[in-house]
Write a protein that holds these residues in place. Sequence first.
Motif, mmCIF file in Angstrom:
data_model
loop_
_atom_site.group_PDB
_atom_site.id
_atom_site.type_symbol
_atom_site.label_atom_id
_atom_site.label_comp_id
_atom_site.label_asym_id
_atom_site.label_seq_id
_atom_site.Cartn_x
_atom_site.Cartn_y
_atom_site.Cartn_z
ATOM 1 N N ILE A 32 -7.775 65.666 29.712
ATOM 2 C CA ILE A 32 -6.165 65.534 29.852
ATOM 3 C C ILE A 32 -5.651 66.116 30.759
ATOM 4 N N ALA A 33 -6.097 67.596 31.091
ATOM 5 C CA ALA A 33 -5.554 68.374 31.911
ATOM 6 C C ALA A 33 -5.346 67.743 33.524
ATOM 7 N N ARG A 34 -6.297 67.120 33.749
ATOM 8 C CA ARG A 34 -6.279 66.383 35.285
ATOM 9 C C ARG A 34 -5.099 65.553 35.593
ATOM 10 N N ALA A 55 -5.552 63.908 41.008
ATOM 11 C CA ALA A 55 -6.718 64.281 39.691
ATOM 12 C C ALA A 55 -7.799 65.094 40.433
ATOM 13 N N PHE A 56 -8.284 64.724 41.412
ATOM 14 C CA PHE A 56 -9.492 65.152 42.109
ATOM 15 C C PHE A 56 -9.101 66.553 42.543
ATOM 16 N N ILE A 57 -8.074 66.911 42.956
ATOM 17 C CA ILE A 57 -7.729 68.336 43.344
ATOM 18 C C ILE A 57 -7.476 69.153 42.203
ATOM 19 N N ALA A 58 -6.814 68.627 41.208
ATOM 20 C CA ALA A 58 -6.725 69.122 39.706
ATOM 21 C C ALA A 58 -8.241 69.873 39.224
ATOM 22 N N ASP A 59 -9.315 69.225 39.448
ATOM 23 C CA ASP A 59 -10.414 69.546 39.123
ATOM 24 C C ASP A 59 -11.167 70.532 40.083
ATOM 25 N N ARG A 60 -10.833 70.415 41.296
ATOM 26 C CA ARG A 60 -11.273 71.548 42.260
ATOM 27 C C ARG A 60 -10.501 72.816 41.966
ATOM 28 N N VAL A 61 -9.311 72.830 41.534
ATOM 29 C CA VAL A 61 -8.401 74.202 41.543
ATOM 30 C C VAL A 61 -9.065 74.639 40.157
ATOM 31 N N ALA A 62 -9.372 74.001 39.138
ATOM 32 C CA ALA A 62 -9.669 74.477 37.953
ATOM 33 C C ALA A 62 -11.452 74.814 38.162
ATOM 34 N N SER A 63 -12.039 74.331 38.828
ATOM 35 C CA SER A 63 -13.337 75.119 39.349
ATOM 36 C C SER A 63 -13.375 75.978 40.182
ATOM 37 N N GLY A 64 -12.308 76.310 40.680
ATOM 38 C CA GLY A 64 -12.103 77.381 41.608
ATOM 39 C C GLY A 64 -12.792 77.103 43.080
ATOM 40 N N ARG A 65 -12.712 75.649 43.350
ATOM 41 C CA ARG A 65 -13.402 75.381 44.672
ATOM 42 C C ARG A 65 -12.472 74.977 45.558
ATOM 43 N N ALA A 66 -12.682 75.211 46.856
ATOM 44 C CA ALA A 66 -11.932 74.723 47.908
ATOM 45 C C ALA A 66 -11.964 73.241 48.017
ATOM 46 N N ALA A 106 -9.513 51.512 36.252
ATOM 47 C CA ALA A 106 -10.365 52.032 37.433
ATOM 48 C C ALA A 106 -11.787 52.164 36.908
ATOM 49 N N ILE A 107 -12.704 51.979 37.723
ATOM 50 C CA ILE A 107 -14.101 52.409 37.739
ATOM 51 C C ILE A 107 -14.555 53.431 38.674
ATOM 52 N N GLY A 108 -15.001 54.367 38.008
ATOM 53 C CA GLY A 108 -15.769 55.286 38.943
ATOM 54 C C GLY A 108 -17.331 55.587 38.706
ATOM 55 N N VAL A 109 -17.905 55.744 39.775
ATOM 56 C CA VAL A 109 -19.150 55.994 39.621
ATOM 57 C C VAL A 109 -19.683 57.729 40.097
ATOM 58 N N HIS A 110 -19.811 58.614 39.126
ATOM 59 C CA HIS A 110 -20.168 59.948 39.472
ATOM 60 C C HIS A 110 -21.550 60.618 39.494
ATOM 61 N N ALA A 111 -21.908 61.198 40.414
ATOM 62 C CA ALA A 111 -23.125 61.820 40.428
ATOM 63 C C ALA A 111 -23.287 62.920 39.123
ATOM 64 N N ALA A 112 -24.252 62.521 38.464
ATOM 65 C CA ALA A 112 -24.269 63.058 37.079
ATOM 66 C C ALA A 112 -24.450 64.654 37.030
ATOM 67 N N THR A 113 -25.333 65.049 37.876
ATOM 68 C CA THR A 113 -25.645 66.588 38.159
ATOM 69 C C THR A 113 -24.266 67.170 38.853
ATOM 70 N N ARG A 114 -23.478 66.372 39.285
ATOM 71 C CA ARG A 114 -22.365 67.373 40.125
ATOM 72 C C ARG A 114 -21.069 67.645 39.397
ATOM 73 N N PHE A 115 -21.178 67.306 38.026
ATOM 74 C CA PHE A 115 -20.012 67.342 37.370
ATOM 75 C C PHE A 115 -20.172 68.127 35.886
ATOM 76 N N ALA A 116 -19.458 68.746 35.367
ATOM 77 C CA ALA A 116 -19.296 69.170 33.960
ATOM 78 C C ALA A 116 -17.968 68.498 33.242
ATOM 79 N N TRP A 117 -18.122 67.636 32.440
ATOM 80 C CA TRP A 117 -16.895 67.009 31.867
ATOM 81 C C TRP A 117 -16.230 67.853 30.703
ATOM 82 N N GLU A 118 -15.009 68.347 30.760
ATOM 83 C CA GLU A 118 -14.481 69.189 30.043
ATOM 84 C C GLU A 118 -13.371 68.669 29.536
ATOM 85 N N TYR A 119 -12.989 68.845 28.035
ATOM 86 C CA TYR A 119 -12.042 68.054 27.294
ATOM 87 C C TYR A 119 -11.380 69.255 26.576
#
Length: 259
Positions: free
Chosen positions: A78-80, A93-104, A236-249
């Motif tokens: 929800i937060a993204r 949204a993709f930037i919100a994920d990066r900010v939450a992950s502490g990534r550039a 929208a349809i997204g295809v995500h590399a499974a090992t590159r994400f941790a899904w957080e709710y």
Amino acid sequence: MAPKWRELADKLADRIRSGEYAPGQQLPHIRDLVEAGEGSKSTVHAAYKALEAEGLITSSRGHGTLVRQQAPLKRLGIARYDKAKWRDGDEVAFIADRVASGRAYRRGEQTQTVSRVAAPPAVAEAHGLPVGADVYARARLVKEGDQPTHTLTSYYRPDHVEGTRIVDPKPGPAGRGGGFRVLYDAGYEIDHMREQLFARVPTADEAKLLQLTPGEWVVELHRTTFTADGTVVEFAIGVHAATRFAWEYDFQVPDSARD
């Protein structure tokens, strides 16, 4: 008794998990392990292939064999989609994920191409249109540095987005605040969403585009976005590399009896 290649794979896996081989560090060349007495060339090669299939290492021409980065990106729930991020700022949204992950991040790590296409069945059903009706497809490839993380293609009804930045044919993001801000400015404020997730084996084209290692799966996302009156303004349809994400709710637990 385990075969020699399995014993070697387990030994190297223990060193990776203990931190002796750090994320991003290059592992010894096959010939070096052979010379060190760890086994034949075919044994070492089989051990490396097993570690690659298990998601511990990645191999590429010119870069050798590297320990995979083990900390996946947070893929927020929800937060993204917080309106304050994209309506009042530029945190799509993709930037919100990066900010939450502490990534550039750089905005240019999300590309955009737009085309007018015939609606596939899933898209037509979501929008309440006949199969084959005209829709706009806004396709993005998102990377972290040089590594792709996922694709996302959003489909819109032409009468909702014609003349907006969403259908601007120039490459690149849809401007400040992204697609949701464009919809907001056009009078279609998003109110609620439905997301569905499916784990599956990637197609050959997806494996190549996302630079997946052998045996790596993808998570397919279907996102339907509604206004307050129930109008679907994006599917929208997204295809995500499974090992590159941790899904957080993080959400409020409902109590339907009280509500």
